[in-house]
Write an enzyme that holds these catalytic residues in place. Structure first.
Site, PDB file in Angstrom:
ATOM      1  N   LYS A 137      -6.927   2.971 -58.597  1.00  0.00           N
ATOM      2  CA  LYS A 137      -6.195   4.142 -58.074  1.00  0.00           C
ATOM      3  C   LYS A 137      -4.910   3.676 -57.385  1.00  0.00           C
ATOM      4  CE  LYS A 137      -9.051   7.292 -59.435  1.00  0.00           C
ATOM      5  NZ  LYS A 137      -8.665   8.268 -60.462  1.00  0.00           N
TER       6      LYS A 137
ATOM      7  N   SER B 206      -8.038   8.634 -54.502  1.00  0.00           N
ATOM      8  CA  SER B 206      -9.279   8.555 -53.745  1.00  0.00           C
ATOM      9  C   SER B 206      -9.057   7.885 -52.397  1.00  0.00           C
ATOM     10  CB  SER B 206     -10.272   7.727 -54.558  1.00  0.00           C
ATOM     11  OG  SER B 206     -11.345   7.320 -53.754  1.00  0.00           O
TER      12      SER B 206
ATOM     13  N   TYR C 127     -12.619  -0.041 -58.335  1.00  0.00           N
ATOM     14  CA  TYR C 127     -12.298   1.380 -58.564  1.00  0.00           C
ATOM     15  C   TYR C 127     -11.102   1.795 -57.700  1.00  0.00           C
ATOM     16  CZ  TYR C 127     -12.515   6.372 -57.662  1.00  0.00           C
ATOM     17  OH  TYR C 127     -12.177   7.678 -57.473  1.00  0.00           O
TER      18      TYR C 127
END
Ligand code: UDP
Length: 322
Positions: A144, A116, A140
């Site tokens: 990643k 992302s 989040y």
């Protein structure tokens, strides 16, 4: 090709499954259906219910000798990841480590991984290219980043060959209408705007209109899910032909503001989108725009379906049936 799609019932995964099946591949979907929909899995794919957190499920699954793995199964709400990092650690980090270790144990060497733009954090310059510093500002994005680093190590130590794809703002639904179910819980702008258009929500809260942008609202690089899917197939072809790994941004190089999204949604739906301005949301950069020159150069990919009108029209096809 025998292809495993982990998280293939989810939003992006189901679009990729449809394209892989259409090309005549032998596709296996592994999903816990936590947020995915069984209706969205192409009928030509074989579905196996299971969870990346279960080593037992994974061991059974890998009795099949896959040529390549696509990994979409992850939680993706940045706000939620700050309130509840434990579930993000478990699903996004532990789950992916389980998957990679099972791949190693069964001698499966190729993976396409969903990353992302959240790995970059606040942009230091625009458009953001792959050389930009990696400094996530939410948990989040951190999950990643961790997996990207592990892939880098497993690439060197275990000859795992990977394509890491850093999505900007994924949006839209299949232009060929193969996907039947919309995402039911989403905190993203475009679905919320369409929920307002159909009356599922009363109004949209705009997170700030005092940014240094043309109309004061935040600008994002929205990328159509069919374009994302094309990039996955091209990344797979690349891994099949090359021993190099890929880390690529997927975006359009063009951004739209929140007010531009509202205006276009009104034009397409013919409905008023009630909105009011509230405070800025913590951790929101004013502009996020990708440079995808590297994707163009390495896998000959560029966005084709990502103008805002096309994105919203493809979404309205689903939302207008509610
Ligand atoms: N946004 C908004 N109201 C909402 C959701 C989003 O104003 O209810 C804005 C947000 O501040 C950003 C843009 O819409 O400028 C896209 O946000 P989204 O959450 O879809 O994606 P993000 O870029 O945060 O991952």
């Amino acid at each position: 090709m025998k292809i495993l799609v982990v998280g293939g019932a989810g939003y992006i995964g189901s679009h990729v499954v449809a394209d892989l099946c259409e090309k005549g591949n032998d596709v296996f979907v592994f999903d816990n259906l936590y947020s995915g929909s069984i209706e969205n899995i192409d009928k030509k794919a074989k579905f196996i219910m299971g969870d990346v957190n279960s080593e037992n499920d994974l061991d059974k699954l890998f009795k099949i000798k896959f040529d390549i793995v696509f990994h979409f199964a992850a939680l993706k709400a940045a706000g939620e990841s700050m309130d509840n990092p434990e579930i993000y650690s478990k699903n996004n980090i532990n789950g992916t480590i389980n998957l990679l270790n099972t791949m190693v144990a069964h001698d499966i060497k190729k993976i396409v991984f969903s990353s992302s733009a959240a790995v970059y954090g606040y942009p230091k310059y625009l458009p953001i290219d792959e050389k930009h510093t990696i400094k996530p500002i939410n948990y989040y994005g951190y999950t990643k980043k961790v997996i990207e680093e592990i892939l880098n190590w497993y690439g060197k130590l275990k000859e795992i060959n990977y394509a890491t794809l850093r999505y900007f703002n994924a949006a839209g639904y299949d232009i060929n209408e193969r996907i039947k179910e919309r995402e039911k819980t989403t905190a993203n702008l475009l679905p919320i705007v369409l929920e307002c258009a159909v009356g599922l929500r009363e109004k949209l809260n705009i997170f700030g209109d005092d940014y240094n942008t043309l109309d004061g609202t935040g600008i994002r690089d929205y990328i159509h899910v069919n374009d994302l899917s094309n990039a996955h197939l091209k990344a797979m072809d690349y891994l099949n032909k090359n021993k190099n790994n890929l880390v690529l941004n997927l975006g359009t190089g063009h951004g739209y503001s929140v007010l531009e999204v509202i205006k276009m949604a009104k034009k397409i739906t013919g409905k008023e989108i009630k909105h009011s301005v509230i405070d800025r949301r913590a951790g929101d950069p004013e502009k996020l725009i990708a440079s995808s020159d590297l994707a163009k150069k390495t896998i000959n990919w560029e966005a084709e379906h990502s103008d805002l009108e096309k994105i919203l029209t493809s979404m309205w096809n689903l939302y207008s049936k509610i």
